[in-house]
Design an enzyme around this catalytic site. Structure first.
Site, mmCIF file in Angstrom:
data_model
loop_
_atom_site.group_PDB
_atom_site.id
_atom_site.type_symbol
_atom_site.label_atom_id
_atom_site.label_comp_id
_atom_site.label_asym_id
_atom_site.label_seq_id
_atom_site.Cartn_x
_atom_site.Cartn_y
_atom_site.Cartn_z
ATOM 1 N N SER A 141 0.858 -1.191 0.000
ATOM 2 C CA SER A 141 0.000 0.000 0.000
ATOM 3 C C SER A 141 0.887 1.232 0.000
ATOM 4 O O SER A 141 2.003 1.217 0.542
ATOM 5 C CB SER A 141 -0.894 0.019 1.241
ATOM 6 O OG SER A 141 -1.531 1.274 1.395
ATOM 7 N N TYR A 154 -2.368 -0.707 10.000
ATOM 8 C CA TYR A 154 -2.326 -1.030 8.575
ATOM 9 C C TYR A 154 -0.997 -0.565 7.973
ATOM 10 O O TYR A 154 -0.378 -1.289 7.186
ATOM 11 C CB TYR A 154 -3.503 -0.361 7.873
ATOM 12 C CG TYR A 154 -3.689 -0.763 6.431
ATOM 13 C CD1 TYR A 154 -4.111 -2.043 6.096
ATOM 14 C CD2 TYR A 154 -3.461 0.149 5.404
ATOM 15 C CE1 TYR A 154 -4.298 -2.414 4.770
ATOM 16 C CE2 TYR A 154 -3.641 -0.206 4.078
ATOM 17 C CZ TYR A 154 -4.063 -1.486 3.767
ATOM 18 O OH TYR A 154 -4.248 -1.839 2.445
#
Length: 268
Positions: A141, A154
């Site tokens: 990501s 995350y």
């Protein structure tokens, strides 16, 4: 790496970026096995992908379960007779303040986004070595490159996956298996449906197909990374290295709006 004829195992392939990558690889002549937890969604994806032509199979399994990972590898060897490319795409997210994130949600992100790809890669390495032209593609990501408020866990697991890839890439140099890390930005996928973050807080979504085409181009070019977001993202990454406090100030201004926009963002 030429894609035609390559045998691919792709986790989280029933929707979003995973399904888009599967479609893009099939168009280039790959043979693909996709996996997912929800059989109905998986079967629908297979029907859609088969309509485009090419060889595609599905395995219903949970990537965070050791038995599920074993079923994936057994299945791809049964269906395709070997493995040339492993795409670790399955992932989950829970945004919000750290103290409001449950232990179960934190553990789920660690299991699915970090441990599962590490364990599946370890198990798949013998088959990838036997290929003689193996490739591991890990979907990380952009948050792995620039930490965003309310995505602390995350960011941690995706950054961990990125550094895992960097180390493994160097470990495998000259051994017939390469590693490609993908850093998508905000993407228009089911995973983002519960997020209300938009351009006003820096989340401009792009189609999953755009990410998939960039991945295919990187595979063909033997690249080691794909970073989405264009020049704006590149400038932010550079600023995060040279003057991270400038980004701290920028995010401080956005915090109230961002907190409200992502407080319900969950896909686990």
């Amino acid at each position: 790496m030429q894609i035609e004829g390559k045998r691919v195992l792709l986790t989280g392939g029933s929707s979003g970026i995973g399904r888009a990558i599967a479609a893009a690889l099939l168009e280039k002549g790959a043979h693909v096995v996709i996996t997912g937890r929800r059989r109905d969604v998986l079967d629908a994806a297979v029907g859609e992908l088969q309509a485009r032509g090419g060889t595609v199979h599905a395995i219903g399994a949970d990537v965070s379960d050791p038995a599920g990972r074993a079923a994936m590898l057994d299945g791809v060897l049964e269906h395709l007779g070997g493995l040339d490319m492993l795409v670790n795409n399955a992932g989950g997210v829970r945004a919000g303040r750290l103290e409001e994130t449950t232990e179960a949600e934190i553990r789920a992100m660690v299991e699915v986004d970090l441990l599962a790809p590490i364990f599946l890669t370890r198990a798949a390495l013998p088959a990838l070595r036997a290929s003689g032209d193996g490739l591991i593609v890990d979907v990380a990501s952009a948050i792995a490159l620039i930490g965003i408020p309310f995505y602390a866990t995350y960011a941690a697991v995706k950054a961990g996956l990125a550094r895992f890839d960097e180390a493994l890439r160097r470990e495998l140099v000259g051994e017939g298996v390469r590693v490609l890390t993908v850093y998508p930005g905000a993407t228009d996928t089911p995973m983002m449906r519960t997020s209300r973050a938009g351009p006003e807080v820096g989340f401009t979504k792009e189609p999953a197909e755009a990410v998939a085409q960039a991945v295919v181009a990187a595979v063909l070019a033997d690249a080691f990374e794909v970073v989405r977001g264009g020049e704006v993202r590149a400038q932010m990454i550079a600023l995060n290295r040279t003057d991270p406090l400038a980004l701290d100030r920028r995010f401080a201004d956005l915090k109230p709006a961002l907190a409200e926009a992502v407080r319900d963002h969950a896909a686990l």
